[in-house]
Design a protein around this motif. Sequence first.
Motif, PDB file in Angstrom:
ATOM      1  N   MET A   1       0.838  -1.189   0.000  1.00 46.74           N
ATOM      2  CA  MET A   1       0.000   0.000   0.000  1.00 46.74           C
ATOM      3  C   MET A   1       0.881   1.251   0.000  1.00 46.74           C
ATOM      4  O   MET A   1       2.080   1.157   0.294  1.00 46.74           O
ATOM      5  CB  MET A   1      -0.930  -0.025   1.229  1.00 46.74           C
ATOM      6  N   ARG A   2       0.293   2.362  -0.315  1.00 45.21           N
ATOM      7  CA  ARG A   2       1.054   3.607  -0.274  1.00 45.21           C
ATOM      8  C   ARG A   2       1.441   3.914   1.160  1.00 45.21           C
ATOM      9  O   ARG A   2       0.623   3.739   2.076  1.00 45.21           O
ATOM     10  CB  ARG A   2       0.199   4.755  -0.803  1.00 45.21           C
ATOM     11  N   ALA A   3       2.664   4.401   1.351  1.00 42.35           N
ATOM     12  CA  ALA A   3       3.117   4.686   2.717  1.00 42.35           C
ATOM     13  C   ALA A   3       2.161   5.652   3.411  1.00 42.35           C
ATOM     14  O   ALA A   3       1.901   5.542   4.610  1.00 42.35           O
ATOM     15  CB  ALA A   3       4.529   5.259   2.683  1.00 42.35           C
ATOM     16  N   ALA A   4       1.615   6.594   2.642  1.00 43.44           N
ATOM     17  CA  ALA A   4       0.740   7.598   3.244  1.00 43.44           C
ATOM     18  C   ALA A   4      -0.530   6.972   3.827  1.00 43.44           C
ATOM     19  O   ALA A   4      -1.172   7.569   4.684  1.00 43.44           O
ATOM     20  CB  ALA A   4       0.382   8.647   2.202  1.00 43.44           C
ATOM     21  N   ASP A   5      -0.880   5.760   3.373  1.00 41.02           N
ATOM     22  CA  ASP A   5      -2.079   5.089   3.893  1.00 41.02           C
ATOM     23  C   ASP A   5      -1.747   4.121   5.022  1.00 41.02           C
ATOM     24  O   ASP A   5      -2.646   3.476   5.577  1.00 41.02           O
ATOM     25  CB  ASP A   5      -2.766   4.287   2.769  1.00 41.02           C
ATOM     26  N   ALA A   6      -0.458   3.978   5.325  1.00 36.89           N
ATOM     27  CA  ALA A   6      -0.040   2.926   6.279  1.00 36.89           C
ATOM     28  C   ALA A   6      -0.072   3.424   7.720  1.00 36.89           C
ATOM     29  O   ALA A   6       0.374   4.535   8.017  1.00 36.89           O
ATOM     30  CB  ALA A   6       1.365   2.450   5.913  1.00 36.89           C
ATOM     31  N   ARG A   7      -0.602   2.565   8.583  1.00 36.09           N
ATOM     32  CA  ARG A   7      -0.524   2.777  10.037  1.00 36.09           C
ATOM     33  C   ARG A   7       0.291   1.600  10.558  1.00 36.09           C
ATOM     34  O   ARG A   7      -0.208   0.477  10.660  1.00 36.09           O
ATOM     35  CB  ARG A   7      -1.922   2.806  10.654  1.00 36.09           C
ATOM     36  N   VAL A   8       1.563   1.870  10.809  1.00 30.25           N
ATOM     37  CA  VAL A   8       2.534   0.787  10.985  1.00 30.25           C
ATOM     38  C   VAL A   8       2.841   0.526  12.460  1.00 30.25           C
ATOM     39  O   VAL A   8       3.314   1.416  13.176  1.00 30.25           O
ATOM     40  CB  VAL A   8       3.863   1.141  10.274  1.00 30.25           C
ATOM     41  N   LEU A   9       2.578  -0.684  12.888  1.00 27.85           N
ATOM     42  CA  LEU A   9       3.046  -1.129  14.202  1.00 27.85           C
ATOM     43  C   LEU A   9       4.431  -1.730  13.981  1.00 27.85           C
ATOM     44  O   LEU A   9       4.574  -2.681  13.204  1.00 27.85           O
ATOM     45  CB  LEU A   9       2.108  -2.198  14.775  1.00 27.85           C
ATOM     46  N   LEU A  10       5.451  -1.168  14.633  1.00 27.02           N
ATOM     47  CA  LEU A  10       6.839  -1.556  14.364  1.00 27.02           C
ATOM     48  C   LEU A  10       7.505  -2.072  15.635  1.00 27.02           C
ATOM     49  O   LEU A  10       7.783  -1.296  16.553  1.00 27.02           O
ATOM     50  CB  LEU A  10       7.601  -0.334  13.834  1.00 27.02           C
ATOM     51  N   THR A  11       7.787  -3.366  15.694  1.00 27.33           N
ATOM     52  CA  THR A  11       8.580  -3.866  16.823  1.00 27.33           C
ATOM     53  C   THR A  11      10.055  -3.602  16.508  1.00 27.33           C
ATOM     54  O   THR A  11      10.434  -3.413  15.350  1.00 27.33           O
ATOM     55  CB  THR A  11       8.358  -5.374  17.083  1.00 27.33           C
ATOM     56  N   GLY A  12      10.861  -3.540  17.553  1.00 27.69           N
ATOM     57  CA  GLY A  12      12.280  -3.256  17.336  1.00 27.69           C
ATOM     58  C   GLY A  12      12.528  -1.809  16.958  1.00 27.69           C
ATOM     59  O   GLY A  12      13.596  -1.454  16.434  1.00 27.69           O
ATOM     60  N   ALA A  13      11.543  -0.930  17.265  1.00 27.47           N
ATOM     61  CA  ALA A  13      11.624   0.466  16.800  1.00 27.47           C
ATOM     62  C   ALA A  13      12.775   1.228  17.439  1.00 27.47           C
ATOM     63  O   ALA A  13      13.244   2.225  16.886  1.00 27.47           O
ATOM     64  CB  ALA A  13      10.301   1.179  17.081  1.00 27.47           C
ATOM     65  N   SER A  14      13.236   0.773  18.600  1.00 26.76           N
ATOM     66  CA  SER A  14      14.327   1.481  19.290  1.00 26.76           C
ATOM     67  C   SER A  14      15.699   1.020  18.804  1.00 26.76           C
ATOM     68  O   SER A  14      16.721   1.574  19.220  1.00 26.76           O
ATOM     69  CB  SER A  14      14.217   1.229  20.795  1.00 26.76           C
ATOM     70  N   GLY A  15      15.740   0.018  17.951  1.00 24.86           N
ATOM     71  CA  GLY A  15      17.022  -0.530  17.501  1.00 24.86           C
ATOM     72  C   GLY A  15      17.617   0.274  16.351  1.00 24.86           C
ATOM     73  O   GLY A  15      17.024   1.251  15.870  1.00 24.86           O
ATOM     74  N   GLY A  16      18.800  -0.145  15.913  1.00 27.09           N
ATOM     75  CA  GLY A  16      19.494   0.573  14.841  1.00 27.09           C
ATOM     76  C   GLY A  16      18.681   0.585  13.558  1.00 27.09           C
ATOM     77  O   GLY A  16      18.494   1.641  12.929  1.00 27.09           O
ATOM     78  N   ILE A  17      18.199  -0.565  13.152  1.00 29.95           N
ATOM     79  CA  ILE A  17      17.393  -0.632  11.918  1.00 29.95           C
ATOM     80  C   ILE A  17      16.020  -0.017  12.170  1.00 29.95           C
ATOM     81  O   ILE A  17      15.489   0.725  11.338  1.00 29.95           O
ATOM     82  CB  ILE A  17      17.287  -2.097  11.431  1.00 29.95           C
ATOM     83  N   GLY A  18      15.451  -0.293  13.358  1.00 32.77           N
ATOM     84  CA  GLY A  18      14.114   0.217  13.683  1.00 32.77           C
ATOM     85  C   GLY A  18      14.037   1.730  13.609  1.00 32.77           C
ATOM     86  O   GLY A  18      13.103   2.288  13.028  1.00 32.77           O
ATOM     87  N   ARG A  19      15.028   2.411  14.190  1.00 31.28           N
ATOM     88  CA  ARG A  19      14.991   3.885  14.169  1.00 31.28           C
ATOM     89  C   ARG A  19      15.067   4.411  12.741  1.00 31.28           C
ATOM     90  O   ARG A  19      14.421   5.408  12.402  1.00 31.28           O
ATOM     91  CB  ARG A  19      16.146   4.455  14.978  1.00 31.28           C
ATOM     92  N   ALA A  20      15.879   3.765  11.916  1.00 32.10           N
ATOM     93  CA  ALA A  20      15.965   4.204  10.502  1.00 32.10           C
ATOM     94  C   ALA A  20      14.628   3.957   9.803  1.00 32.10           C
ATOM     95  O   ALA A  20      14.193   4.768   8.973  1.00 32.10           O
ATOM     96  CB  ALA A  20      17.098   3.456   9.797  1.00 32.10           C
ATOM     97  N   ILE A  21      13.970   2.867  10.159  1.00 32.00           N
ATOM     98  CA  ILE A  21      12.652   2.583   9.555  1.00 32.00           C
ATOM     99  C   ILE A  21      11.645   3.653   9.988  1.00 32.00           C
ATOM    100  O   ILE A  21      10.852   4.153   9.182  1.00 32.00           O
ATOM    101  CB  ILE A  21      12.148   1.170   9.949  1.00 32.00           C
ATOM    102  N   VAL A  22      11.688   4.020  11.284  1.00 33.78           N
ATOM    103  CA  VAL A  22      10.769   5.051  11.776  1.00 33.78           C
ATOM    104  C   VAL A  22      10.936   6.322  10.951  1.00 33.78           C
ATOM    105  O   VAL A  22       9.960   6.904  10.461  1.00 33.78           O
ATOM    106  CB  VAL A  22      11.016   5.357  13.275  1.00 33.78           C
ATOM    107  N   LEU A  23      12.184   6.748  10.757  1.00 37.17           N
ATOM    108  CA  LEU A  23      12.423   8.000  10.026  1.00 37.17           C
ATOM    109  C   LEU A  23      11.938   7.896   8.578  1.00 37.17           C
ATOM    110  O   LEU A  23      11.270   8.802   8.071  1.00 37.17           O
ATOM    111  CB  LEU A  23      13.912   8.359  10.052  1.00 37.17           C
TER     112      LEU A  23
END
Length: 262
Positions: A1-23
């Motif tokens: 789906m388009r990112a603008a339509d996504a409501r993303v639950l992200l585990t590992g969000a505090s990790g190195g890859i997770g933080r980059a994904i958040v941004l």
Amino acid sequence: MRAADARVLLTGASGGIGRAIVLALRESGAAVMGVGRAAESPLPPGTGWVRANLTTVDGLAALAGAAAGWRANVVVHAAGVPSFGALADTSPAQMQAVLQANLLAPMLLTQALLPSLRRLPKAQVLFVGSAVGRIGMPGFSVYGASKAGLHGFAEALRRELADTPVKVQILGPRSTRTAFNDAAVEAYNRATGTAMDSPEVVAAALLQLIESESAERFLGFPERLAVRLNGLLGALLDGSFARHRRSLHAGPLQPLSGENAT
Ligand SMILES: NC(=O)c1ccc[n+]([C@@H]2O[C@H](COP(=O)([O-])OP(=O)(O)OC[C@H]3O[C@@H](n4cnc5c(N)ncnc54)[C@H](OP(=O)(O)O)[C@@H]3O)[C@@H](O)[C@H]2O)c1
């Protein structure tokens, strides 16, 4: 789906890859609810935060409730724990902890979230696997088993849910520069000529996977090719890991003279 339509639950969000994904997600307009064990959110303002330990029954139950209430339509399983070293040096407790965090927790969380995801018009479940989940590497028998399990789980579930609104996807990063990898892994990577990606490269690939809705993607060359070859002719590759074995047994602080060895 388009990112603008996504409501993303992200585990590992505090990790190195997770933080980059958040941004990356926030920049492309997605709403993000991060998950981790810290009481205070380490994420940028405007990003949701749920404190949960994924290896406890209570943590999983609280998280499943929060995600359904928030109407998450994308679940990214990026939490994980490392394990590197010879099998002989790995304790039974470590094996259990790795399988619990990397395999059982995402399986249980997915199971808990599926009823609410299936009621949505469109939903996606993305697992962060690993190249070593498809290419067995010396030193990664336990970690690789946890990720191989995740790849198998994702593939079967993708087929099981093919006629539902829920798409199941998996990303296979190669070694990535985060605190996940200690000095021993970095020495092994240097000795074996294994390249490492930045977390931003992994985050960009994950964002692309959300938008493309493709089933799976592996990162990096020659890893992508090796995944394919290993799937077809695994036994023929068995002779290619002498440097990896030597480096593993040499220990983390050995000089890196293996770099040019064959
Ligand atoms: N780095 C690599 O070389 C590499 C390569 C391929 C795949 N991967 C995979 O990519 C994912 C992210 O790796 P990374 O490099 O970003 O690792 P990282 O920096 O060590 O972060 C690990 C994350 O997992 C979370 N976590 C671990 N155990 C947890 C638990 N019991 N409950 C809740 N959260 C838990 C941590 O949260 P807390 O803040 O609560 O500790 C943290 O956010 C992992 O699945 C890893 O296997 C990594």
